[in-house]
Design a protein around this motif. Structure first.
Motif: not given
Length: 344
Positions: A316-319, A57-60
């Motif tokens: 974007x969830x996949x990315x 969870x560094x990015x979202x």
């Protein structure tokens, strides 16, 4: 990817599936033509996140979307090499590098190509390693940020936005740069390279590979990101690498991820994708493991080099999941006490 996908392939390749399976008891990963590799366990003293725990969870998806929506916007007009649109993309990338403590590798971030007539430049930044010895070894993390610009219109739309190809890979590299640039946990030095003129024949990566080779750079590995905007279909792994059987990169990655993260896509070998993205010039110049991570499997995206390669079709969830899975793996690769990734 550089002129490699044709519409006829889509009909031929639907349902190709995967030939890779993992025996979870033995830790053996099956590969092409009988090649097998044990899932390599993490090396000692790799300097991982959070006292060795796999960070998440560094990015979202919202952060990913913000970057993608700009890079693949109509404003950038498809980011063709030499265009005003790709200049805007270059300035955007420079700003992210500067904001996140990534220094220019050369005099400035822009590295002008010498192998093309039009104005073109790679964007190249560096983050020095923290270990007095290992910082003299380099890992290149790259992707191409150009696309094909304006093409024949479809329903009045002539902009080939290039969201999957390759704003997705560019966004991945930018988020990795943000992670390492702020954490500064890398023992080896990292070069972050966004290439122009990939669509013209890998010219940006050819230029940079030759220039770095002329400096006698001690390159450990080149890790490239291409078309990662949508998930694989019905595979038992999350991402594949081109040139799977050429090195132990998949086994190393899977050991650090503690899951079957990286697999073998038969069609990637069949169509020799290893030679058709920006990893290949580094393989040619340096002879070190240089490979591409990708999640395009010839069945999960119908808009290669079309005006339909729009940001709203990206997952974007996949990315975000992809970036969150990859950065601790790359951190361990970069911080391993010895060069673990090797060509077979």
């Amino acid at each position: 990817m550089n002129k490699i996908f044709r519409l006829v392939f889509l009909a031929l390749l639907v349902g190709c599936g995967s030939s890779q399976n993992m025996d979870t008891q033995t830790g053996v990963v099956g590969g092409p033509e009988g090649v097998q590799g044990k899932i390599v366990q993490p090396a000692d003293s790799y300097g991982s996140s959070d006292n060795g725990a796999m960070a998440t969870n560094f990015t979202d998806k919202d952060r990913i979307k913000d970057i993608m929506d700009y890079l693949a916007s109509d404003e950038l007009q498809g980011r063709e090499t030499g265009s005003e649109g790709i200049d805007k993309a270059a300035n955007f990338i420079e700003g992210i590098f500067a904001k996140n403590n990534i220094e220019p590798y050369f005099v400035g971030y822009k590295d002008t190509l010498t192998n093309i007539d039009s104005k073109a430049y790679n964007i190249v930044g560096v983050l020095e390693g923290t270990d007095d010895s290992l910082k003299n070894e380099f890992v290149v993390i790259g992707a191409h940020y150009d696309h094909i610009g304006l093409i024949a219109p479809v329903n009045g739309d002539a902009i080939a936005n290039g969201a999957n190809d390759n704003a997705s890979g560019t966004t991945t590299v930018l988020e990795l740069a943000r992670y390492f640039g702020n954490k500064k946990s890398n023992k080896r030095s990292i070069i972050f390279a966004l290439f122009s003129a990939e669509e013209k024949g890998l010219l940006g990566s050819v230029h940079l590979a030759k220039r770095l080779k002329s400096q006698n750079l001690d390159l450990y590995t080149m890790l490239n990101f291409e078309m990662v905007g949508v998930p694989l279909v019905e595979k038992d792994y999350f991402v594949y690498v081109t040139g799977y059987e050429k090195s132990n990169l998949a086994a190393i990655s899977n050991g650090y991820a503690n899951e079957n993260l990286v697999g073998f896509l038969p069609t990637a070998k069949e169509y020799n994708l290893f030679q058709r993205s920006d990893n290949y010039p580094f393989d040619m110049e340096f002879g070190v493991p240089s490979q591409t991570y990708c999640t395009f499997d010839f069945t999960n995206f119908d808009f290669y080099h079309k005006v339909g390669d729009e940001p709203e079709l990206m997952d974007y969830e996949h990315m975000a999941t992809f970036v969150n899975k990859m950065y601790p793996v790359l951190e361990r690769i970069i911080n391993a006490p010895v060069k673990e990734i090797k060509y077979n």
